[in-house]
Scaffold this active site. Structure first.
Site, PDB file in Angstrom:
ATOM      1  N   GLU A 288      -0.770 -11.001  -1.284  1.00 45.47           N
ATOM      2  CA  GLU A 288       0.710 -10.259  -1.467  1.00 45.47           C
ATOM      3  C   GLU A 288       1.333 -10.731  -0.312  1.00 45.47           C
ATOM      4  OE1 GLU A 288       2.955  -6.376  -2.754  1.00 45.47           O
ATOM      5  OE2 GLU A 288       0.456  -6.148  -2.984  1.00 45.47           O
TER       6      GLU A 288
ATOM      7  N   GLU B 132      -1.362   1.961   4.253  1.00 44.66           N
ATOM      8  CA  GLU B 132      -0.418   2.065   3.047  1.00 44.66           C
ATOM      9  C   GLU B 132      -0.231   3.311   2.383  1.00 44.66           C
ATOM     10  OE1 GLU B 132       0.593  -0.620  -0.561  1.00 44.66           O
ATOM     11  OE2 GLU B 132      -1.388  -1.262   0.214  1.00 44.66           O
TER      12      GLU B 132
END
Length: 747
Positions: free
Chosen positions: A348, A631
């Site tokens: 990502e 996260e």
């Protein structure tokens, strides 16, 4: 001065897709080299490049030219190479290594394999100016030679293979051709360069239960491992990287498809390997094939990020809170690599707009982000301006427009999005308060307009932003791992609240910039939004969906009248207490919940929320040994297993946005005017913290505050730069005006 790259060819060569290419040229100076008075090398690439002159690097930066919205902003770098040219004699040898970088990086997730193009290329100009005023310019053209190199494989996600047996040997000759590139895209580099910043040695080397050699560098970081060794020729050393361990082995599942693996092939002599065409997010490494005993002095982790000057620091009596702030700093270092990324390790590493919208204020206190975020906002404007609907993309640069998602992955149809799109307003707002640069505010204002106009088109007749997909309170800890958008907060309540904040600051920005008609337009939009919010979402102080996030936003953004605000504040505190001070917010609410509590008199609740250690909380990851912000609140579960969600990172700064409140409320250092032209020192002590020390290097000089409640009541020591006015507000409300200097206050 004309950019010499205007006349340079962009050179490419046919080579295996994963391999790096070396372009080279031998240059005969038209006059003796000692008669050169100035020399500059100007270069850029479709990909990333490393240039050498007579075998020595022309710069200490890496991964040039960085990542920008290449379709409209392809940056070039200019290096002063005068000393290098004058320091030799005879011919000049110029060679440039070109790798895939972000341009041909197969970027994205779910097999997106997004690329800007299939041919990497180099453009370069070397300009020599002699004592008599003569100028010799050497440009890339088809007469340059290209060859294969010792870099057999290079990928940002997958890593790099370097075969030391090929070093110093001529590579296989490659056919050179040119690529057609619109020269109007070329811009002088605006963002800071990416550099090696520091190195860390292993703190532990051991054998795992499966018999594998593992290395711990003691810190989750971003960069690569530099290895020094000697062994039999042809021996392959394999380094795999990961952020965490699971069941005593390398925890690679969160990497998803990213291999994060470097391979070094030994020459038989003394070798030093440094894979500078990739980067990894890691704390741990698994080493295979090492000849003999692996020692700490054989390896060092090289920390890599964009050049940023450290501005702010914080520490306090609670070591866990101090570590939380330290984790935020390391998270910023790891994710401010050319663009502000969501995470640095998996498949990502994209410039998600929502993450930086939440975190920009925190980031701009910790480091000088003025040039870094300015450059990124220029990309945001370019992407938005060129999008078919004038919508701020969810990632900038927007490489996902080139994604090739499979049929089994359904990406939602996106229009204007709250928080993510609001980055066009919130990031400039953070920069304005941090640095007070009116010219930069003017530069960023047109993107604010585009965003607000895109939202205006999406509003329903009621004036609410209540149609279309929204990320909402993303990663609410109560959402199931497989559906991070399934938050308690109504996404349209969140969106409408965010519109009010954005319209309000756009009105303020327009006023500052002398755009009276625009200021009136955005004030009117803000007022219509506030009225609609109160009419449809507020009843007797209760906000629709009745959860912490919606109250935090309504209070912090100023959406409520006094009576409703007081009731909402009490309800917010009630919900926080009912949740046993566990965090219940995601991306939308997390930056604001402690602010909403402390600003409405619920200071003890704010402190207890901050200092809670049970999952989910800010300090739970710290108690689990985290060295960066995670996260998810529970990226690692209490039993040491990794969260089962497919989207799990251990270096993701967004939920660390609470450090802005820590700096300003616990630490007490606040800008009373943009750019700290006037300072407000207002620490608000709370339970569990008996002292705090905060400093910030403003444009005028160092601002520092140190308070303690340990000895003679409340004691506050402050330092203000000479000539800077400051308002000192003590607990209880007593205020003092000072100008510069060092002062002590006792309450």
């Amino acid at each position: 001065m004309e950019n010499p790259l205007t006349h340079a060819d962009f050179l490419t060569a046919e080579a295996p897709r994963e391999a790096a290419i070396r372009f080279r040229r031998t240059i005969v100076p038209e006059q003796p080299r000692e008669e050169v008075v100035s020399a500059r090398l100007v270069a850029t690439a479709l990909g990333v490049y490393e240039a050498r002159l007579d075998g020595a690097p022309v710069s200490d930066s890496v991964l040039d030219p960085g990542w920008n919205a290449y379709e409209w902003r392809l940056p070039f770098q200019t290096w002063d190479v005068t000393d290098a040219v004058r320091g030799g004699s005879g011919e000049l040898s110029l060679d440039v290594l070109v790798g895939n970088g972000w341009y041909r990086g197969d970027l994205g997730f779910e097999g997106a394999n997004a690329n800007y193009g299939e041919q990497i290329a180099l453009a370069l100009a070397l300009e020599l100016v002699f004592e008599d005023g003569a100028v010799q310019t050497v440009l890339t053209d088809p007469s340059w030679r290209a060859e294969t190199t010792e870099v057999l494989r290079n990928s940002l996600y997958n890593g790099e293979t370097i075969d030391a047996r090929l070093r110093g040997e001529p590579g296989e000759e490659l056919a050179v051709s040119t690529v057609d590139v619109d020269r109007s895209r070329l811009i002088a580099q605006a963002g800071p360069p990416v550099r090696r910043q520091e190195t860390l040695r292993p703190v532990r080397i051991w054998t795992s239960p499966a018999g594998r050699t593992l290395v711990d560098f003691g810190q989750n970081l971003v960069g690569w491992i530099r290895a020094s060794l000697q062994g039999p020729r042809g021996t392959e050393i394999v380094l795999r990287h990961a952020e965490v361990l699971e069941d005593g082995e390398l925890g690679t599942r969160p990497l998803r498809a990213a291999k994060a693996t470097d391979v070094f092939v030994l020459s038989g002599g003394e070798d030093v390997f440094e894979p500078t065409l990739t980067f990894h997010g890691f704390r741990y490494a698994e080493v295979t094939g090492w000849p003999g005993e692996l020692r700490p002095e054989d390896l060092e982790a090289v920390v890599v990020h964009s050049e940023m000057r450290r501005l702010g620091s914080f520490e306090c009596s609670d070591p866990l809170v101090t570590q939380l702030v330290r984790n935020s700093v390391w998270g910023q270092k790891g994710n401010f690599l050319s663009v502000p990324t969501d995470c640095p390790q998996r498949d990502e590493r994209l410039g998600w707009t929502g993450d930086i919208a939440a975190y920009a204020a925190s980031a701009s206190f910790q480091f000088d982000t003025s040039d870094f975020l300015h450059d990124w906002l220029e990309d945001l404007h370019a992407e938005t301006r060129h999008s078919s609907a004038g919508i701020v993309p969810i990632v900038v640069p927007d490489v996902l427009k080139y994604a090739h998602f499979g049929d089994d992955f359904a990406f939602p149809a996106l229009g204007a999005t709250a928080i993510w799109g609001d980055a066009a307003v919130w990031v400039p707002e953070a920069l304005w308060w941090a640095y007070g640069d009116r010219d930069r505010l003017a530069t960023h204002y047109p993107a604010m307009v585009l965003h607000l106009e895109s939202v205006e088109r999406a509003l329903s007749p009621s004036g609410l932003w209540d149609e279309g997909f929204q990320f909402g309170d993303w990663l609410d800890p109560d959402a199931p791992p497989e559906n991070p958008a399934a938050a308690k907060a109504d996404p349209h309540v969140v969106a409408t609240a965010c519109l009010y904040r954005s319209a309000s600051f756009a009105a303020e920005a327009a006023e500052i910039l002398g755009k009276a008609a625009d200021a009136e337009r955005w004030r009117a939009l803000a007022e219509r939004t506030r009225t609609a919010f109160q009419e449809h979402y507020v009843e007797a102080g209760r906000v629709r969906s009745d959860c912490v996030t919606v109250y935090a936003l309504a209070i912090c953004f100023g959406l409520l009248d006094d009576v409703d605000r007081e009731k909402a504040a009490d309800r917010l505190a009630e919900l926080v207490r009912a949740g046993d001070y566990r965090v219940t917010t995601g991306f939308a609410g997390t930056p604001f919940v402690t602010w909403a509590l402390s600003d409405t008199g619920h200071v003890e609740d704010a402190y207890r929320l901050l200092r809670e250690k049970e999952n989910p909380s800010w300090l739970y990851p710290v108690t689990m040994g985290a060295t960066t912000v995670w996260e998810r609140w529970d990226s690692m579960l209490p039993d040491g297993s990794i969260n089962p969600g497919e989207m799990t990172s251990f270096n993701h700064y967004a939920l660390g946005a609470v450090v802005d409140w820590i700096h300003q409320v616990v630490g007490g250092v606040r800008p009373a005017e943009p750019g700290y032209a006037k300072v407000r020192i207002e620490p608000v002590p709370g339970p569990g913290i008996t002292w705090a020390r905060t400093r910030y290097e403003s444009a005028a000089g160092e601002i520092a505050a140190h308070w303690s409640t340990e000895d003679e009541g409340f004691v506050l020591d402050v330092r203000i730069p000479d000539g800077v006015p400051a308002e000192i507000v003590l607990p209880g409300g007593a205020a003092h005006e000072v100008v510069g200097g060092e002062h002590r206050f006792v309450a």
